[in-house]
Structures are given as C-alpha cells and as structure tokens.
Design a protein around this motif. Sequence first.
Motif, mmCIF file in Angstrom:
data_model
loop_
_atom_site.group_PDB
_atom_site.id
_atom_site.type_symbol
_atom_site.label_atom_id
_atom_site.label_comp_id
_atom_site.label_asym_id
_atom_site.label_seq_id
_atom_site.Cartn_x
_atom_site.Cartn_y
_atom_site.Cartn_z
ATOM 1 N N SER A 136 0.823 -1.207 0.000
ATOM 2 C CA SER A 136 0.000 0.000 0.000
ATOM 3 C C SER A 136 0.855 1.254 0.000
ATOM 4 O O SER A 136 2.071 1.207 0.237
ATOM 5 N N THR A 149 -4.685 6.061 3.729
ATOM 6 C CA THR A 149 -4.274 5.052 2.761
ATOM 7 C C THR A 149 -4.713 5.506 1.374
ATOM 8 O O THR A 149 -5.890 5.691 1.118
ATOM 9 N N GLU A 152 -4.207 0.552 -2.123
ATOM 10 C CA GLU A 152 -4.085 -0.749 -1.474
ATOM 11 C C GLU A 152 -4.006 -1.881 -2.492
ATOM 12 O O GLU A 152 -4.157 -3.043 -2.128
#
Length: 320
Positions: A136, A149, A152
């Motif tokens: 990620s 994030t 991913e």
Amino acid sequence: QNASPAGCTRTWANNGNAPVSSSGSDSLELTAVPPANMPASHCPLAPYPTEALPCPGGEDGRVLRIAEGAVTALDERPRRRITHVAAGRPGYRAFVCGRQVHLFGADTRRIDTSGPVRALAYDGSGLHLAIADEASLLHLTSGAKRVRTLDEARGCAEGAGVLAWSAMGDGIGFRDPDGGVHVCDPTGRRPIRDLPGDRAATCIAFAADGSLAVSAGDSVRFWHFSGDDASPAGEAYAGATVTALAAHPRLPVLAAGLDDGAIRLLHPGMPGSLTVRDDGDRIVHLAFSGDGTALVFADAAREAGALGLPDALFRTGVTR
C-alpha cells in the motif's frame, strides 16, 4: 566534506569550485578521502534541509548528519538495520527499522506498517510524509492522528527513486513491482493516474517544473500532466542504465546515477548531459541537498559522497 557515514567505506567530495568549460571539458574533479573501516553494507541517504550533506542510515543502526566535515549521531538503534531515511523541515525526520516507521519532530511517534517498507519521502514543505510498503501507499500529515491510505492494490517496488512528491505537493508518484508508474492525489479526492509506457520503469522523480521523469534502461522520459491526462514532454539519454534519479529542488535539472558508476545531469528538453562523476560502482542512492548546492550519492561498493555544484555549472549550458 571529509566524513565517513555509517554503512559506507569512503566519502568523496569536490571543492564546489571546479571549472566548467564550454569547450567540452565537462567533468568535475573529485578527491577521494582515505577509506574508513566500515563493515556495514547499506547506506540509505536523505538530504538534510539545512546542510549540504546527507542524513544517512545503515546496518549498524545509526542515523547520522554529516556536515562541515563532522559526523553527528541523530539516533541509534543497536543491532537494528535502518533500511530507509527521510528528512523534512529542520528537526523533522523519519527512518525505518523492519516494519516500523519512527518519526521525529513536532509529531514524534512510531507507525507500524502491514508489510516491509519500500520507500519514504517528505514533500517540499517538509511536513507531509509518504510511506510506501509492499502492499500500500500511505500519506501522513504532521500533527494528524490518522494515516491516510491512498492505494491498497499495487504496492511499491524496492530500490532508489521509486517514490516522489511533485514540486507543488499535489501528487505522489510511485513505481510498482512490475515497473508501472502511478500518481496519487495526496488528498484522495482524485483517482489514481496510471502512466502509459511500453517499458518497465526503473526510477522516477518530479522535476521542479512539474514534469515527471521516468527512467527505463538508459533513457529518461519526461511527462506533463493536465488534469487526469499525461502527455510526453521529451526524452534524454544518460549513456548507461539508470539506477537512481534525483531532481534539483529549484531548477529543471535531473541527476541520473548509472550502473557504471557515473552520475550525469540532464535537462528536460535539452540534448546531451553533463558528467559530474566519471565512473565507479553502481549508484544505489542519489539526492540533492535542500538548497541544490550539493549532490549526495552512495554506490554499491559502500562509498558515499557529496559533489559540490558551483553556480557556473547551471549558467554555461555545457552539454556532453
């Protein structure tokens, strides 16, 4: 600068005043400092913002600042291997031990990642840190509790020049393990842009003019972005396989480290290159200092160095 960083056997330097001639004499003179006994074999580099020399880390667990011939230990982790380092604004830095990212500055803390970290990079403000691991891409803003994030699905490759911020801080580029190049919006508001290409990329770097440089083999292609579209903006040839790239912080100049040990300066849209290191072992790390007056490097033979870049170097327009 006569200093021997942890994990490196020799430091190279020039005096920053080497002559540059328009007649084609375009190599800077380098002086070798006597080698030190350093058994470690890993020396990641990051330019420290207020100094001309790097903030390196190595297999002996030390993070050092090297400036004006002196070596200062910033952090020590005995018996731990430091695999990546990054430096932001003065006092801000990060380094990696295993799956842990250690942050220092106003936001001192430790972040545990889901997999081995592949790369670290601060943006131009020195406050925003990008962390890429094998699965990620993460974005951390100083003072924010939450780690965002951004991706991913792809993960990041291991190596030099696989993660880079745009000059304006509005894009994070990374290279995946298959050689594909992608650009993320740090805010997460825009979709990830996939860069077209017919060859697997080796290194990337954002130039000061906003173009993205992507190396494959001995060539470096430049891309401009308009909205979600990327268009080619020229190509330069380094003369050997590119193993590391670094962008000057203020000028549209790229430094390319090569597998034959040479380091050459490239300018988007201009032919030729300027050699600042002739040969040696394969370049594995490369970075400009924060003010652009020095170029720091490490090679596969555990040698690290700093090349002083005189102002005349960027005024003559010498090409090779």
